[in-house]
Design a protein around this motif. Structure first.
Motif, mmCIF file in Angstrom:
data_model
loop_
_atom_site.group_PDB
_atom_site.id
_atom_site.type_symbol
_atom_site.label_atom_id
_atom_site.label_comp_id
_atom_site.label_asym_id
_atom_site.label_seq_id
_atom_site.Cartn_x
_atom_site.Cartn_y
_atom_site.Cartn_z
ATOM 1 N N ALA A 164 0.834 -1.207 0.000
ATOM 2 C CA ALA A 164 0.000 0.000 0.000
ATOM 3 C C ALA A 164 0.865 1.253 0.000
ATOM 4 N N VAL A 165 1.973 1.217 0.736
ATOM 5 C CA VAL A 165 2.902 2.353 0.748
ATOM 6 C C VAL A 165 3.505 2.560 -0.641
ATOM 7 N N VAL A 166 3.875 1.480 -1.304
ATOM 8 C CA VAL A 166 4.436 1.587 -2.660
ATOM 9 C C VAL A 166 3.407 2.184 -3.611
ATOM 10 N N ILE A 167 2.183 1.714 -3.534
ATOM 11 C CA ILE A 167 1.125 2.248 -4.403
ATOM 12 C C ILE A 167 0.930 3.740 -4.152
ATOM 13 N N ALA A 168 0.899 4.123 -2.891
ATOM 14 C CA ALA A 168 0.718 5.537 -2.554
ATOM 15 C C ALA A 168 1.880 6.384 -3.064
ATOM 16 N N LEU A 169 3.109 5.905 -2.888
ATOM 17 C CA LEU A 169 4.275 6.655 -3.358
ATOM 18 C C LEU A 169 4.285 6.807 -4.876
ATOM 19 N N VAL A 170 3.946 5.750 -5.586
ATOM 20 C CA VAL A 170 3.911 5.816 -7.051
ATOM 21 C C VAL A 170 2.819 6.782 -7.506
ATOM 22 N N ALA A 171 1.657 6.711 -6.877
ATOM 23 C CA ALA A 171 0.553 7.607 -7.256
ATOM 24 C C ALA A 171 0.911 9.064 -6.974
ATOM 25 N N SER B 44 1.176 13.984 -19.078
ATOM 26 C CA SER B 44 0.202 12.967 -18.657
ATOM 27 C C SER B 44 0.677 11.538 -18.939
ATOM 28 N N TRP B 45 1.723 11.392 -19.755
ATOM 29 C CA TRP B 45 2.229 10.053 -20.078
ATOM 30 C C TRP B 45 2.795 9.350 -18.846
ATOM 31 N N VAL B 46 3.093 10.084 -17.793
ATOM 32 C CA VAL B 46 3.647 9.511 -16.567
ATOM 33 C C VAL B 46 2.689 8.486 -15.964
ATOM 34 N N TRP B 47 1.382 8.652 -16.220
ATOM 35 C CA TRP B 47 0.407 7.736 -15.640
ATOM 36 C C TRP B 47 0.460 6.354 -16.265
ATOM 37 N N VAL B 48 1.031 6.204 -17.455
ATOM 38 C CA VAL B 48 1.119 4.877 -18.083
ATOM 39 C C VAL B 48 2.054 3.963 -17.278
ATOM 40 N N PRO B 49 3.332 4.336 -17.053
ATOM 41 C CA PRO B 49 4.170 3.454 -16.235
ATOM 42 C C PRO B 49 3.692 3.366 -14.780
ATOM 43 N N ALA B 50 3.176 4.491 -14.258
ATOM 44 C CA ALA B 50 2.664 4.459 -12.883
ATOM 45 C C ALA B 50 1.479 3.506 -12.780
ATOM 46 N N GLY B 51 0.611 3.533 -13.762
ATOM 47 C CA GLY B 51 -0.543 2.624 -13.780
ATOM 48 C C GLY B 51 -0.125 1.167 -13.860
ATOM 49 N N LEU B 52 0.915 0.890 -14.657
ATOM 50 C CA LEU B 52 1.418 -0.487 -14.741
ATOM 51 C C LEU B 52 1.983 -0.961 -13.400
ATOM 52 N N VAL B 53 2.757 -0.104 -12.756
ATOM 53 C CA VAL B 53 3.327 -0.461 -11.449
ATOM 54 C C VAL B 53 2.216 -0.676 -10.426
ATOM 55 N N ILE B 54 1.227 0.208 -10.431
ATOM 56 C CA ILE B 54 0.113 0.080 -9.490
ATOM 57 C C ILE B 54 -0.699 -1.181 -9.788
ATOM 58 N N ALA B 55 -0.931 -1.483 -11.049
ATOM 59 C CA ALA B 55 -1.682 -2.687 -11.414
ATOM 60 C C ALA B 55 -0.947 -3.956 -10.971
ATOM 61 N N ILE C 245 -2.232 -6.723 -8.199
ATOM 62 C CA ILE C 245 -2.279 -8.169 -8.447
ATOM 63 C C ILE C 245 -1.521 -8.908 -7.348
ATOM 64 N N THR C 246 -0.381 -8.354 -6.949
ATOM 65 C CA THR C 246 0.385 -8.941 -5.855
ATOM 66 C C THR C 246 -0.441 -8.957 -4.575
ATOM 67 N N LEU C 247 -1.162 -7.886 -4.302
ATOM 68 C CA LEU C 247 -2.005 -7.820 -3.113
ATOM 69 C C LEU C 247 -3.098 -8.891 -3.134
ATOM 70 N N ILE C 248 -3.618 -9.173 -4.311
ATOM 71 C CA ILE C 248 -4.693 -10.155 -4.434
ATOM 72 C C ILE C 248 -4.188 -11.564 -4.142
ATOM 73 N N ILE C 249 -3.006 -11.902 -4.664
ATOM 74 C CA ILE C 249 -2.509 -13.279 -4.486
ATOM 75 C C ILE C 249 -1.671 -13.457 -3.218
ATOM 76 N N LEU C 250 -1.396 -12.382 -2.527
ATOM 77 C CA LEU C 250 -0.540 -12.440 -1.335
ATOM 78 C C LEU C 250 -1.028 -13.414 -0.262
ATOM 79 N N PRO C 251 -2.309 -13.416 0.116
ATOM 80 C CA PRO C 251 -2.728 -14.371 1.149
ATOM 81 C C PRO C 251 -2.508 -15.832 0.743
#
Length: 165
Positions: A32-39, A52-63, A67-73
């Motif tokens: 969550a900290v990583v997502i917040a920092l990237v955003a 505005s192109w910055v949101w493309v790599p940021a969106g990929l990192v956040i996505a 996914i990592t958060l979903i499979i983590l448990p």
């Protein structure tokens, strides 16, 4: 066969031991900290540089992080270790599963580490180092008392057998 007799010694019974559920919470906070920092970084760059192109790599990192958060448990449930008569077995992985058996006589070092967030959640990472670099095993997410008990048990078994450590 001699078994460890210390107060907090673990039995060499061949049962699987799981990691602490606090590991999942710790990893969720870190992600969550990583997502917040990237955003925030993307927002600042978009505002200051009007790019505005910055949101493309940021969106990929956040996505990928989501996914990592979903499979983590499920990943955390796949982590475990078993103490057997002659070795300790470590398992990990969902799709790409890995099981490593480390004979007590091959262990050269047992190390417990904690990061700042790990200390906050009371978890540790136990690392067993062997002569072969590919068989070094790291068990993340152990409760601090469990990590210390496992370390003490591994050291005592190795000393009782006059091998390794």
């Amino acid at each position: 066969m001699r078994t460890p007799r210390g107060a907090g010694a673990l039995a060499l019974d061949g049962r699987w031991h799981q990691i602490s559920p606090r590991y999942v919470v710790s990893q969720l906070v870190q992600n969550a900290v990583v997502i917040a920092l990237v955003a925030v970084a993307a927002l600042v760059l978009t505002t200051l540089l009007e790019q505005s192109w910055v949101w493309v790599p940021a969106g990929l990192v956040i996505a990928l992080d989501l996914i990592t958060l979903i499979i983590l448990p499920r990943q955390a449930r796949a982590l475990g270790y078993m103490l057997r008569a002659d070795d300790v077995v470590f398992r990990r992985g969902i799709l790409w599963q890995r099981m490593v058996a480390v004979p007590y006589g091959r262990m050269q070092l047992v190390d417990i580490t904690q990061g700042p967030l790990d200390r906050l959640f009371g978890i540790s990472q136990l690392k067993m180092v062997t002569a072969a670099a590919s068989t070094g095993v790291q068990i993340p997410g152990l409760a601090q008392p469990a990590a210390e008990a496992l370390r003490d048990t591994l050291i005592e078994v190795a000393e009782n057998r006059r091998t390794g450590l």
